[in-house]
Design a protein around this motif. Structure first.
Motif, PDB file in Angstrom:
ATOM      1  N   ARG A  53     -50.524 -40.648 -18.228  1.00 14.14           N
ATOM      2  CA  ARG A  53     -51.704 -39.949 -17.727  1.00 14.14           C
ATOM      3  C   ARG A  53     -51.708 -38.545 -18.295  1.00 14.14           C
ATOM      4  N   VAL A  54     -52.859 -38.134 -18.865  1.00 12.84           N
ATOM      5  CA  VAL A  54     -53.003 -36.811 -19.448  1.00 12.84           C
ATOM      6  C   VAL A  54     -53.714 -35.930 -18.432  1.00 12.84           C
ATOM      7  N   LYS A  55     -53.040 -34.853 -18.024  1.00 13.93           N
ATOM      8  CA  LYS A  55     -53.618 -33.959 -17.030  1.00 13.93           C
ATOM      9  C   LYS A  55     -54.814 -33.228 -17.621  1.00 13.93           C
ATOM     10  N   GLY A  56     -55.906 -33.187 -16.856  1.00 15.16           N
ATOM     11  CA  GLY A  56     -57.105 -32.511 -17.306  1.00 15.16           C
ATOM     12  C   GLY A  56     -56.984 -31.000 -17.217  1.00 15.16           C
ATOM     13  N   GLU A  57     -57.748 -30.311 -18.049  1.00  9.64           N
ATOM     14  CA  GLU A  57     -57.758 -28.851 -18.079  1.00  9.64           C
ATOM     15  C   GLU A  57     -59.165 -28.341 -17.820  1.00  9.64           C
TER      16      GLU A  57
ATOM     17  N   ALA B  56     -61.420 -34.143 -15.611  1.00 13.09           N
ATOM     18  CA  ALA B  56     -60.665 -35.219 -14.963  1.00 13.09           C
ATOM     19  C   ALA B  56     -59.502 -35.660 -15.847  1.00 13.09           C
ATOM     20  N   ASP B  57     -58.486 -36.239 -15.186  1.00 14.00           N
ATOM     21  CA  ASP B  57     -57.347 -36.765 -15.927  1.00 14.00           C
ATOM     22  C   ASP B  57     -57.781 -37.967 -16.757  1.00 14.00           C
ATOM     23  N   GLN B  58     -57.061 -38.170 -17.865  1.00 20.30           N
ATOM     24  CA  GLN B  58     -57.311 -39.313 -18.734  1.00 20.30           C
ATOM     25  C   GLN B  58     -56.114 -40.249 -18.710  1.00 20.30           C
ATOM     26  N   HIS B  59     -56.381 -41.534 -18.792  1.00 23.43           N
ATOM     27  CA  HIS B  59     -55.325 -42.536 -18.848  1.00 23.43           C
ATOM     28  C   HIS B  59     -55.320 -43.161 -20.239  1.00 23.43           C
TER      29      HIS B  59
ATOM     30  N   THR C 176     -56.637 -43.368 -25.913  1.00 27.34           N
ATOM     31  CA  THR C 176     -57.490 -43.357 -24.718  1.00 27.34           C
ATOM     32  C   THR C 176     -58.732 -44.212 -24.982  1.00 27.34           C
TER      33      THR C 176
ATOM     34  N   HIS D 193     -52.120 -34.265 -27.857  1.00 29.49           N
ATOM     35  CA  HIS D 193     -51.843 -33.460 -26.666  1.00 29.49           C
ATOM     36  C   HIS D 193     -50.409 -32.923 -26.738  1.00 29.49           C
TER      37      HIS D 193
ATOM     38  N   ARG E  81     -48.386 -31.901 -20.958  1.00 33.34           N
ATOM     39  CA  ARG E  81     -49.573 -32.332 -20.211  1.00 33.34           C
ATOM     40  C   ARG E  81     -49.482 -33.789 -19.782  1.00 33.34           C
TER      41      ARG E  81
END
Length: 578
Positions: free
Chosen positions: A109-113, A117-120, A162, A169, A173
């Motif tokens: 899971r990529v934390k959103g900035e 929203a977060d991305q999977h 994704t 990334h 993150r």
């Protein structure tokens, strides 16, 4: 009959799948003993209460020292009913880098900035921290680690697949939903065991590890009249690892074990970064001073602490070894010719290749050398006539051999290591800080170098400790060589049938000491008479005090002068074939 191997294989397959793994951690520990050597090696005895099932099982010993030496590990069973069939040392430790490497192809899971929203997605690559260099890269580009020096430049980011496509990334993150099972929180020793029945056992794992060391430090305080001192000895224990050792039964062994050197395996994936580590020094107030009990392991002294201690990670702990008050000190004077002042051996061929005005380093002369350039005519020494070469040889030999030298006289304090003096125990090697209490009560540092600490040699019971109190005033010394002559020797043949010359010399030394003090004084003159050399005659009594030292006792009258002369003979020195 041909179906038997298949039958046994099918019968053993379910048994192998049913092997149970029993994991023991530091919580199961009942006792921990550590014996630390001064060379940085430690012998560890870790005892734990373990519940084992009947039959085969896998015992995983976790929370061990990260610097464990796997070859040294031994599992001890007090009952003797345990069979060890296989041992594996697993040190694939969990870290941010290893977690990213082990998660390739797994969902992340990529934390959103900035409120996104977060991305999977799925992890598709790992950071390229230490890429391969181009074989034709310039040396300066390699040193500066410029992108042109690499086949592919370094890239700390990772690629994540994704639904929108590939995205780059930073690893920081990423969030991982699971940890791969082969990543461990601490080094683990896994052993395949077989027990006859289920039982609870106290198993002891014996192993050696590095990263633990101890040094001895002495503080000697000399009283105002210089006749007695107070001696305090401290042991500084260093734990350079990341593993804490709580409630440890500590033993300190004064000696260096004989171990086989194993070069570390280079990891090509490890980036070339600064590995400098800061070690924290912890000062802990404890109730009452610790007491060490001295024992013997063969000829090595062992100091056992009377209570458990905790060795924190990356910290030093200082413990008091012993103390002795009002120890008698006998002050003497020592005149020692330093070895580093000597250049060529008296068996040197002057005028040959060694005439190049640079002192050879393979030997030393018992008297000082003085090297200077000689003005000669011609392109080389080989073109000079024999008479001129003989004159040059004589002049150089005279300058080297008769050159005067003025070594200093030092004031020494001799302390007997006996029970009558308040000591009488083995004193390990270390460093010593010598202090003097002046009439005002202040403490003044004595001896030592710039850091005011001197080396303290290992001193067994019954020997004498020599302390340098400082330079002695009121003496003037002149030391020179009086003669040297070559003795007739016969050459020998080596194993290849070549003739090898042998050389032996006799030489004389004169030491004049002038005493401007108002009292008669005895000075010990320590001369560099190496092992195998023989003192033929001397004007003062003497004896061999070491492998490369010979002591003479010279009595000097008040405001007078005394002269020491002696003649010595070198041992036979074999040279290479002519």
């Amino acid at each position: 009959m041909r179906t038997l191997p298949v039958f046994f294989a099918l019968a053993l397959a379910p048994l192998q799948c049913q092997v149970r793994e029993v994991r023991t951690t530091a919580k199961d520990r009942t006792s921990l003993s550590v014996t630390i050597y001064q060379s940085g090696l430690a012998a560890i005895r870790d005892t734990r209460r373990v519940n084992l099932p009947a039959g085969p099982s896998r015992l995983a010993f976790a929370d061990l020292m990260p610097s464990l030496r796997p070859k040294s590990a031994t599992l001890r069973d007090p009952g003797g009913g345990l069979q060890v069939r296989e041992r594996n040392y697993e040190f694939n430790l969990l870290s941010p880098a290893s977690l990213v490497e082990a998660s390739l192809g797994l969902p992340v899971r990529v934390k959103g900035e900035n409120g996104k929203a977060d991305q999977h997605g799925t992890l598709a690559s790992s950071p390229l921290l230490n890429p391969r260099l181009r074989p034709d890269a310039k040396p300066l580009d390699r040193i500066a680690r410029r992108p042109s020096a690499f086949i592919q430049p370094p890239d700390p980011n990772v690629l994540v697949v994704t639904p929108e496509g590939l995205a780059s990334h930073a690893p920081g993150r990423l969030a991982f939903s699971q940890v791969p099972h082969h990543l461990l929180a601490s080094p683990t020793l896994v052993q395949d065991l077989v027990t006859q029945a289920p039982e609870s056992l106290d198993l002891t794992l014996l192993y050696t590890a590095t990263g633990l060391a101890w040094t001895a430090h002495y503080v000697a305080t000399l009283d105002m009249d210089g006749t007695h001192l107070d001696l305090d000895a401290f042991a500084t224990v260093q734990n350079e690892g990341d593993q804490a050792l709580p409630d440890t039964n500590l033993q300190l062994l004064a000696g260096d074990p004989n171990i086989v050197y194993e070069p570390p395996v280079a990891d090509p994936s490890t980036p070339s970064t600064d590995q400098t580590q800061v070690v924290e020094v912890l000062a802990t107030a404890v109730a009452g001073p610790p007491v060490f009990k001295e024992e013997k392991l063969s000829e090595y002294p062992v100091f056992t602490l009377d209570r458990p201690v905790t060795l924190a990670p990356r910290a030093n702990k200082q413990l008091k070894l012993m103390s002795a008050a009002h120890v008698p000190v006998k002050q003497t004077f020592l005149l020692e010719a330093p070895y580093q002042d000597y250049g060529a051996s008296p068996t040197t061929f002057v005028g040959s290749a060694l005439f190049q005005l640079e002192p050879p380093t393979f030997a030393f002369s018992p008297v000082p050398q003085r090297w200077r350039t000689l003005e000669v005519e011609g392109d080389s020494l080989s073109e000079l006539p024999p008479s001129s070469m003989q004159r040059i040889n004589q002049e150089v030999e005279h300058d080297q051999w008769v050159a005067c030298h003025h070594p200093p006289v030092r004031r020494m304090g001799n302390v007997p290591n006996t029970a009558a003096s308040g000591l009488g125990r083995a004193l390990p090697k270390g460093s010593i800080l010598l202090r003097y209490q002046d009439p005002s009560g202040a403490l003044v540092l004595l001896g030592g170098g710039q850091n005011q600490e001197a080396e303290f040699p290992p001193t067994p019971t019954g020997e004498t400790i020599e302390l340098v109190l400082g330079p002695a005033r009121g003496f003037r010394v002149t030391r020179r060589g009086t003669f040297q002559r070559a003795l007739p020797t016969a050459p020998i043949m080596d194993d290849q049938g070549r003739t090898c010359p042998r050389r032996q010399y006799e030489y004389g030394v004169e030491v004049r000491i002038h005493n401007s003090l108002g009292s008669e004084t005895m000075v010990t003159v320590r001369e560099p008479v190496t092992a195998g050399w023989e003192v033929l005659s001397s004007s003062q009594p003497g004896h061999r005090s070491g492998a490369d030292a010979y002591d003479f006792q010279v009595r000097i009258p008040s405001r007078g002068q005394a002269t020491l002369t002696y003649t010595a003979r070198t041992d036979l020195e074999q040279w290479g074939p002519e």
